[in-house]
Design a protein around this motif. Structure first.
Motif, PDB file in Angstrom:
ATOM      1  N   ALA A   1       5.808  40.880 109.333  1.00 45.87           N
ATOM      2  CA  ALA A   1       5.190  40.021 110.721  1.00 45.87           C
ATOM      3  C   ALA A   1       4.852  38.452 110.695  1.00 45.87           C
ATOM      4  O   ALA A   1       4.840  37.828 111.485  1.00 45.87           O
ATOM      5  CB  ALA A   1       4.188  40.997 111.255  1.00 45.87           C
ATOM      6  N   ASP A   2       4.153  38.501 109.477  1.00 47.74           N
ATOM      7  CA  ASP A   2       3.759  37.067 109.336  1.00 47.74           C
ATOM      8  C   ASP A   2       4.594  36.126 109.144  1.00 47.74           C
ATOM      9  O   ASP A   2       4.481  34.789 109.146  1.00 47.74           O
ATOM     10  CB  ASP A   2       2.525  37.053 108.157  1.00 47.74           C
ATOM     11  CG  ASP A   2       3.010  37.482 106.930  1.00 47.74           C
ATOM     12  OD1 ASP A   2       3.760  38.460 106.693  1.00 47.74           O
ATOM     13  OD2 ASP A   2       2.813  36.734 105.750  1.00 47.74           O
ATOM     14  N   GLN A   3       5.727  36.507 108.811  1.00 47.37           N
ATOM     15  CA  GLN A   3       7.025  35.616 108.469  1.00 47.37           C
ATOM     16  C   GLN A   3       7.665  35.256 109.660  1.00 47.37           C
ATOM     17  O   GLN A   3       8.661  34.300 109.827  1.00 47.37           O
ATOM     18  CB  GLN A   3       8.124  36.034 107.213  1.00 47.37           C
ATOM     19  CG  GLN A   3       7.279  36.290 105.951  1.00 47.37           C
ATOM     20  CD  GLN A   3       8.108  36.930 104.927  1.00 47.37           C
ATOM     21  OE1 GLN A   3       8.888  38.114 105.384  1.00 47.37           O
ATOM     22  NE2 GLN A   3       7.924  36.610 103.737  1.00 47.37           N
ATOM     23  N   SER A   4       7.637  36.318 110.662  1.00 45.83           N
ATOM     24  CA  SER A   4       8.598  36.031 111.700  1.00 45.83           C
ATOM     25  C   SER A   4       8.003  35.138 112.885  1.00 45.83           C
ATOM     26  O   SER A   4       7.072  35.187 113.423  1.00 45.83           O
ATOM     27  CB  SER A   4       8.523  37.473 112.334  1.00 45.83           C
ATOM     28  OG  SER A   4       9.370  37.489 113.626  1.00 45.83           O
ATOM     29  N   VAL A   5       8.998  34.650 113.593  1.00 48.56           N
ATOM     30  CA  VAL A   5       8.831  33.725 114.702  1.00 48.56           C
ATOM     31  C   VAL A   5       8.000  34.610 115.864  1.00 48.56           C
ATOM     32  O   VAL A   5       6.947  34.173 116.495  1.00 48.56           O
ATOM     33  CB  VAL A   5       9.971  33.010 115.282  1.00 48.56           C
ATOM     34  CG1 VAL A   5       9.593  32.229 116.661  1.00 48.56           C
ATOM     35  CG2 VAL A   5      10.657  32.029 114.181  1.00 48.56           C
ATOM     36  N   SER A   6       8.473  35.652 116.305  1.00 47.16           N
ATOM     37  CA  SER A   6       8.079  36.468 117.324  1.00 47.16           C
ATOM     38  C   SER A   6       6.600  37.111 116.766  1.00 47.16           C
ATOM     39  O   SER A   6       5.732  37.439 117.808  1.00 47.16           O
ATOM     40  CB  SER A   6       8.871  37.612 117.536  1.00 47.16           C
ATOM     41  OG  SER A   6       9.094  38.528 116.735  1.00 47.16           O
ATOM     42  N   GLY A   7       6.180  37.309 115.577  1.00 47.20           N
ATOM     43  CA  GLY A   7       5.106  37.935 115.184  1.00 47.20           C
ATOM     44  C   GLY A   7       5.473  39.250 115.046  1.00 47.20           C
ATOM     45  O   GLY A   7       4.343  40.136 114.516  1.00 47.20           O
TER      46      GLY A   7
ATOM     47  N   ALA B   1       7.364  42.435 112.835  1.00 47.85           N
ATOM     48  CA  ALA B   1       8.201  42.703 111.557  1.00 47.85           C
ATOM     49  C   ALA B   1       9.559  43.396 111.845  1.00 47.85           C
ATOM     50  O   ALA B   1       9.747  44.135 112.946  1.00 47.85           O
ATOM     51  CB  ALA B   1       7.483  43.565 110.814  1.00 47.85           C
ATOM     52  N   ASP B   2      10.579  42.824 111.201  1.00 45.67           N
ATOM     53  CA  ASP B   2      11.798  43.407 111.471  1.00 45.67           C
ATOM     54  C   ASP B   2      11.781  44.989 110.876  1.00 45.67           C
ATOM     55  O   ASP B   2      11.050  45.261 109.960  1.00 45.67           O
ATOM     56  CB  ASP B   2      12.852  42.790 110.480  1.00 45.67           C
ATOM     57  CG  ASP B   2      13.334  41.461 111.077  1.00 45.67           C
ATOM     58  OD1 ASP B   2      13.042  40.964 112.322  1.00 45.67           O
ATOM     59  OD2 ASP B   2      13.782  40.369 109.974  1.00 45.67           O
ATOM     60  N   THR B   3      12.835  45.768 111.480  1.00 40.41           N
ATOM     61  CA  THR B   3      12.726  46.965 111.122  1.00 40.41           C
ATOM     62  C   THR B   3      14.218  47.667 110.455  1.00 40.41           C
ATOM     63  O   THR B   3      15.026  46.645 110.387  1.00 40.41           O
ATOM     64  CB  THR B   3      12.729  48.079 112.495  1.00 40.41           C
ATOM     65  OG1 THR B   3      13.802  47.736 113.201  1.00 40.41           O
ATOM     66  CG2 THR B   3      11.345  47.771 112.987  1.00 40.41           C
TER      67      THR B   3
ATOM     68  N   ASP C   1      20.748  39.894 107.123  1.00 35.99           N
ATOM     69  CA  ASP C   1      20.250  41.047 106.508  1.00 35.99           C
ATOM     70  C   ASP C   1      18.884  41.215 105.960  1.00 35.99           C
ATOM     71  O   ASP C   1      18.149  42.308 106.386  1.00 35.99           O
ATOM     72  CB  ASP C   1      21.032  41.599 105.309  1.00 35.99           C
ATOM     73  CG  ASP C   1      21.067  43.073 104.910  1.00 35.99           C
ATOM     74  OD1 ASP C   1      20.374  43.716 105.870  1.00 35.99           O
ATOM     75  OD2 ASP C   1      21.048  43.325 103.777  1.00 35.99           O
ATOM     76  N   LYS C   2      18.414  39.955 105.609  1.00 35.62           N
ATOM     77  CA  LYS C   2      16.911  40.012 105.016  1.00 35.62           C
ATOM     78  C   LYS C   2      15.783  40.475 105.940  1.00 35.62           C
ATOM     79  O   LYS C   2      16.093  39.952 107.499  1.00 35.62           O
ATOM     80  CB  LYS C   2      16.475  38.561 104.534  1.00 35.62           C
ATOM     81  CG  LYS C   2      14.948  38.596 104.131  1.00 35.62           C
ATOM     82  CD  LYS C   2      14.920  37.099 103.715  1.00 35.62           C
ATOM     83  CE  LYS C   2      13.327  37.060 103.397  1.00 35.62           C
ATOM     84  NZ  LYS C   2      12.666  38.134 102.424  1.00 35.62           N
ATOM     85  N   ALA C   3      14.959  41.479 105.883  1.00 33.85           N
ATOM     86  CA  ALA C   3      13.854  41.788 106.627  1.00 33.85           C
ATOM     87  C   ALA C   3      12.622  40.917 106.510  1.00 33.85           C
ATOM     88  O   ALA C   3      12.114  41.029 105.579  1.00 33.85           O
ATOM     89  CB  ALA C   3      13.626  43.537 106.686  1.00 33.85           C
TER      90      ALA C   3
END
Length: 610
Positions: free
Chosen positions: A302-308, A310-312, A297-299
């Motif tokens: 962009a800087d935390q994401s593997v893909s670069g 951000a979760d929506t 569930d946690k969003a």
């Protein structure tokens, strides 16, 4: 003593086909003064190329039986290939089964069974029960001998070793001793020493000894001693591709701020083969979500994401599961397993053991939930500890672990990864002996042997000792609490070396109030730690308390009044060389966030196994 994972939550293939049940009654042996008993044999499964057999001993008398030994002959071409709930040995076509420490006592009217897998078409004959009749009548008053002392090794050369041990005792006298190398008998001697020759240079062996009395009854096997012959040059590589596995904790994204993306930025993801995601819960006899917010569930920004990206708010899957999915897209050969249980949630396995098939079904349904089915390649079970004590005590019985693992393999199928984290208690009568790990090994891809947390500041006054010793050393607080002893014990029990992974802790354990530099000093309590007293990450200790020495293959550090032990890149390299020399399947570690930002411990582990 405590074996545990850090952070309040601890952490482990052949599928035999089923055939129709075939009953085959036959006599077998028993024991005890003024007692009577029967022993019967049944073939419970037959799959053409092999079979499963079961012996049952029943106390038909009025006196308690304190021990039992069954002997029988198989025709040439028929043999026992593995056994559970008894120690089974052979001399030619003559087979002997001795009770385990937990199932030797039989009250009047009680019965006990043990099973084995066999090869060949023959049936047992010429049965004896403690030297008496298998089909009833008074048993002779001759108890089996005691276990000999754990052998000691001396005079180790490239090709030989001398073994010595303390004598066993018996009410009618000890006749001789069987010497077992890696679980197989290599000699029978009448003295309490033996020199084994013809060994390979630079190779590890495990030795145990078993006594036989004048009635040819065998007693329990002694503790195991590990021996490494000298010479040998370059260590041989393990069979196949070495497993390089790390644990990723679901809670690490909180206070530690360690996200899946850190596996990429540290370079660690490119150097490992497998990830265990820890932990799923075990409750009510079923697998369950551990932390739904962290899991899915946690969003992530962009800087935390593997893909670069951000979760929506409206995407179908967020949390760590989505980040693992992105990681696998970036590293297609990386496999991810969902680990269930651990130190905190192992109490739930007692209910799971009551209905292994129902437990396996619940785990399968959760792991294969359509929202994240593509994320996981299998399941890992971290039961601390089957038929023994961890945070709580389990009394499910010696066969429970094997039954659970068999059910998981049957449900998940042959292509999925099914693994387990298991105890490293290699002491005599310790946790390894409490469950049928050898019998369960046919259902698993590998065991993660938790070869750390042997010693720590839960013993607040010390003595100080390395929490992850590779070998024994003079002054070790508890015999058998070493990596070498644990691996030797699993190998001696019949677990293939290729299914054993050695464990590395990416953290140290420490005491305060210590004045002595060398191990064995007194203390006043646990040293201060960032998240928990007595424990600290390697990335902190590397600079705050640099290593001042090594003992038993691991580093220690004395700085001020604090004393820590932990693994460094150098000691990890040595441990990986040892694992390769043993023919082990690889190594694993607990856990990623304890490493430096450039993953220097992961690099040492990976390079050491390459």
């Amino acid at each position: 003593m405590r074996f545990r994972h850090r952070a309040a939550a601890g952490f482990a293939t052949l599928l035999l086909p089923l055939a129709g049940l075939v009953g085959l009654a036959s006599p077998a042996p028993a024991a005890a003064d003024a007692a009577s008993a029967t022993a019967t044999y049944a073939k419970t499964q037959d799959w053409g190329t092999g079979f499963e057999g079961k012996w049952t001993v029943k106390n038909t008398g009025t006196s308690t039986i304190s021990a039992w030994t069954i002997e029988w002959d198989f025709p040439s071409g028929t043999s026992v290939t593995s056994a559970w709930d008894a120690d089974v040995t052979s001399s030619g076509t003559h087979w002997t089964a001795k009770n385990k420490s937990y199932n030797g006592t039989l009250a009047p009217g009680a019965s006990v069974s043990f099973g084995f897998n066999g090869a060949g078409p023959g049936a047992p004959a010429n049965c004896k029960l403690n030297g008496g009749s298998c089909d009833g009548g008074t048993l002779p008053g001759d108890n089996p001998p005691s276990a000999p002392g754990t052998p000691t090794a001396s005079g180790v050369t490239d090709t030989s070793v001398k073994l010595s041990w303390a004598a066993a005792t018996d009410d009618k006298g000890v006749k001789n001793y069987d010497v077992l190398r890696d679980g197989a008998k290599v000699a029978t001697v009448t003295t309490t020493s033996y020199t084994d020759t013809g060994l390979a240079a630079g190779t590890d062996y495990a030795y145990t000894v078993q006594a036989r009395d004048t009635a040819d009854q065998t007693g329990p096997v002694s503790g195991a001693v590990s021996v490494h012959t000298t010479g040998g040059g370059t260590n041989p590589p393990p069979t196949g591709s070495a497993v390089k596995l790390g644990y990723f904790t679901e809670w690490g994204i909180y206070g530690r701020n360690y996200n899946v993306k850190n596996l990429v930025t540290s370079g660690s993801a490119a150097k490992i083969t497998h990830i265990n995601y820890a932990f799923g819960n075990v409750t009510g006899g079923k697998c369950a979500i551990g932390d739904s917010y962290a899991d899915y569930d946690k969003a992530f920004t962009a800087d935390q994401s593997v893909s670069g990206a951000a979760d929506t708010w409206d995407q179908p899957l967020r949390g760590n599961f989505n980040q693992l999915r992105e990681l696998k897209a970036k590293y297609p050969n990386l496999k991810v397993l969902w680990s269930f249980g651990g130190w905190t949630w192992s109490g739930g396995f007692a209910d799971a053991a009551k209905d292994p098939a129902g437990f396996a079904q619940s785990c399968y349904d959760l792991v294969h939930d359509p929202r994240w089915a593509d994320v996981f390649d299998g399941i890992d079970i971290d039961w601390e500890y089957p038929n023994a004590c961890g945070l709580s005590c389990d009394t499910s019985g010696a066969a429970a672990f094997k039954n659970v693992m068999a059910a998981l393999r049957a449900k998940f199928g042959s292509s999925a990864l099914v693994t387990a984290a298991v105890t490293a208690d290699g002491s005599a009568g310790g946790k390894i002996e409490a469950a049928d790990y050898a019998g369960a090994s046919q259902y698993i891809n590998w065991y993660n042997v938790m070869t750390y947390d042997f010693f720590g500041a839960w013993d607040a006054q010390g003595p100080t000792a390395p929490h992850s010793p590779l070998t024994s050393y003079s002054g070790i607080p508890h015999a058998g609490f070493t990596t070498a002893d644990a691996i030797a014990k699993y190998k001696a029990a019949g677990v293939p070396a290729s299914k054993l992974l050695v464990g590395i802790g990416f953290y140290g354990r420490g005491w305060t109030g210590v004045t002595q530099d060398a191990p064995g000093g007194t203390a006043t309590g646990p040293a201060a730690g960032t998240y928990e007293q007595g424990i600290e990450d390697y990335k902190v200790l590397k600079t705050s308390c640099p290593a001042t020495g090594t003992v038993a293959g691991t580093a220690y550090a004395h700085c001020g009044s604090n004393w820590w032990s932990y693994d460094t890149p150098a000691t990890i390299g040595s441990k990986m060389a040892w694992a390769k020399s043993q023919g082990l399947g690889g190594a694993f570690f607990w856990e990623f966030s304890g490493d430096t930002s450039n993953g220097e411990l992961v690099s040492a582990l990976s390079n050491g196994l390459s």
